[in-house]
Design a protein around this motif. Structure first.
Motif, PDB file in Angstrom:
ATOM      1  N   MET A   1      48.612  39.730  39.348  1.00  0.00           N
ATOM      2  CA  MET A   1      48.189  39.822  37.949  1.00  0.00           C
ATOM      3  C   MET A   1      46.837  39.153  37.741  1.00  0.00           C
ATOM      4  SD  MET A   1      51.834  39.126  36.010  1.00  0.00           S
ATOM      5  CE  MET A   1      51.074  38.892  34.413  1.00  0.00           C
ATOM      6  N   ARG A   2      46.653  37.993  38.359  1.00  0.00           N
ATOM      7  CA  ARG A   2      45.373  37.303  38.207  1.00  0.00           C
ATOM      8  C   ARG A   2      44.229  38.101  38.834  1.00  0.00           C
ATOM      9  NH1 ARG A   2      48.721  32.795  40.113  1.00  0.00           N
ATOM     10  NH2 ARG A   2      49.538  31.715  38.285  1.00  0.00           N
ATOM     11  N   ALA A   3      44.513  38.741  39.957  1.00  0.00           N
ATOM     12  CA  ALA A   3      43.482  39.557  40.615  1.00  0.00           C
ATOM     13  C   ALA A   3      43.099  40.746  39.743  1.00  0.00           C
ATOM     14  CB  ALA A   3      43.984  40.031  41.982  1.00  0.00           C
ATOM     15  N   ILE A   4      44.081  41.381  39.135  1.00  0.00           N
ATOM     16  CA  ILE A   4      43.809  42.510  38.238  1.00  0.00           C
ATOM     17  C   ILE A   4      43.015  42.043  37.030  1.00  0.00           C
ATOM     18  CG2 ILE A   4      44.911  44.179  36.694  1.00  0.00           C
ATOM     19  CD1 ILE A   4      47.235  44.255  38.757  1.00  0.00           C
ATOM     20  N   LYS A   5      43.422  40.921  36.456  1.00  0.00           N
ATOM     21  CA  LYS A   5      42.719  40.361  35.304  1.00  0.00           C
ATOM     22  C   LYS A   5      41.251  40.091  35.647  1.00  0.00           C
ATOM     23  CE  LYS A   5      42.151  37.875  31.413  1.00  0.00           C
ATOM     24  NZ  LYS A   5      41.988  38.494  30.089  1.00  0.00           N
TER      25      LYS A   5
END
Length: 473
Positions: A449-453
């Motif tokens: 999720m952090r990578a996508i964000k």
């Protein structure tokens, strides 16, 4: 580093937009329904179309100004209010209310994000179709916000969550680029499905500006019944029996505790109650059937068989559509009664169906170790979603228990997690549950999720502090 939405930035932005697009923030933009959080904003942007949304986000991206997308303001986890950090620009979609197109033969409706859910429902009805997303706030909740948090509601058992009702989206990304994904296709196997990435992202990856929505045929006949059950375990057995006998004709299956009826009698006596004495537990069953089938016959047969099995002891079958509406008014009034009483801690949770009865039997004694409370447990039993809310005893204000709130929430959420459930079923994460996501979330999922964000919002301007804790992007 984010930069506050100050007078200099607003002066620059106003030169890029038509007059009247920017306004001072009214109090409603800085509040949330439960009064747990108070927001801040430098201004409110009120765009009229997707191009203006693009201009706004492009400017905010360039200046590193945070943006809080705003729909109807009905969210219950604080996703619509920023309380700390750089002062944001609130981006309200309320002027973008158009129903762009309806395709009755395709069962498709295209609505802008600011369209109120009830208006979408009515537009579908005008074409002899049904948009089945239904919840208590449908008179003020807007499509963009509902999709952003993947709303559930009462008809998930039959029609699915909000994401199951979407064929395509129009989205403005953090840097102002417009993704024109308003397709009307049931099958489109062309790579990553950005639609499902955006739905449920709570405004942290982009702004939904329009959606291609899936409609359904309107049931020819509708019916409902309230049945008194011996307990949550019996309610689950009744659900299984109903599915065996009636199948896909069941639209909703709601669990209602006697405490909810007591709260209604205490705070909203005008709401008609179906039983002279409130039972400990009952269910509301709602049917939508084709012309050839009779809902009253189906419900009478179900009650008779369930009674023989010892699952139900009493019941009322709606004799008219008006009485069916009364049943639903009863169910939908319970959250309002809760607000009048004043919850110490409210929980939107889901559990595997087979664990629901065990959870209810365990949670009460666990909470009693903290203090004495009243518990109102109700919800969408068919999809495992409970609203498990904790209240003070009669005559005591919730503020007297404020210091216990965190302990209560931990007690409930620890048990839910232990039993393979979710601490957020249909309301989302917002800001109020961002720490819970860290505590109970899968580390690999959180890293993804952090990578996508970071990939879609490298400056972190989109609804900072919601879903992902600040500093953990």
């Amino acid at each position: 580093m984010l930069t506050s939405c100050d007078a200099g930035f607003l002066s620059q932005l106003s030169g890029l937009l038509p007059p009247g697009t920017l306004a001072a923030p009214e109090p409603r933009y800085l509040e949330e329904p439960r009064g747990r959080l108070a927001g801040q904003a430098g201004a409110v942007a009120l765009p009229r179309n997707v191009d203006e949304v693009s201009v706004i986000l492009r400017a905010c991206h360039a200046a590193h100004v945070p943006v809080v997308p705003y729909g109807g303001g009905t969210g219950l986890v604080g996703g619509q209010v920023a309380t700390t950090g750089a002062v944001p620009l609130v981006l309200s979609l309320e002027r973008m209310q158009a129903i762009r197109d309806i395709y009755p033969s395709e069962n498709v409706l295209i609505a802008e994000a600011g369209a109120v859910l009830a208006d979408v429902q009515n537009a579908a009805a005008s074409a002899a179709r049904l948009f089945p997303l239904s919840l208590a706030s449908e008179g003020s909740a807007r499509i963009g916000g509902l999709l952003a948090c993947n709303a559930g509601g009462v008809n998930v058992l039959r029609y699915g969550n909000a994401r199951d009702l979407v064929l395509g989206l129009e989205v403005v990304l953090a840097d102002g680029r417009i993704w024109n994904g308003l397709k009307r296709l049931r099958k489109d196997n062309t790579g990553y499905d950005l639609r499902h990435l955006m739905i449920g992202s709570e405004g942290t990856l982009g702004v939904i500006t329009a959606a291609s929505l899936r409609l359904s045929p309107r049931p020819a006949k509708q019916g409902a019944a309230l049945m008194v059950v011996t307990g949550p375990d019996a309610a689950l057995e009744l659900l299984a029996l109903a599915q065996d006998r009636i199948g896909g004709g069941i639209s909703a299956f709601e669990l209602i505790a006697g405490m909810g009826l007591s709260f209604l009698a205490e705070t909203m006596p005008q709401v008609r109650q179906p039983f002279a004495q409130a039972p400990d537990w009952m269910v509301l069953i709602d049917l939508g059937l084709p012309e050839a089938l009779d809902p009253t016959d189906a419900l009478e047969g179900l009650f008779s068989e369930a009674h023989e099995k010892g699952l139900v002891s009493d019941g009322v079958i709606a004799a008219s559509l008006a009485q069916r509406k009364d049943f639903w008014n009863l169910r939908e009034s319970i959250p309002e009664a809760n607000r009048h009483i004043g919850a110490i801690s409210s929980h939107d949770i889901s559990l595997p169906l087979s664990e629901i009865s065990t959870f209810i039997s365990r949670a009460g004694p666990e909470l009693a170790r903290i203090n004495t409370y009243r518990i109102n447990c109700f919800g969408h039993l068919g999809d495992g979603n409970l609203h498990y809310n904790i209240f003070p005893v009669a005559g005591v204000d919730r503020r007297a228990h404020e210091q216990e709130r965190a302990c209560i929430k931990t007690c409930v959420h620890d048990l839910v997690h232990e039993m393979g459930g979710s601490v957020s079923a249909e309301h989302g994460i917002g800001r109020l549950k961002a720490r819970d996501l860290v505590t109970y979330g899968d580390p690999v999922k959180l890293a993804a999720m952090r990578a996508i964000k970071h990939a879609l919002d490298p400056h972190g301007i989109m609804n900072p502090g919601a879903v992902l804790v600040d500093g953990e992007m």
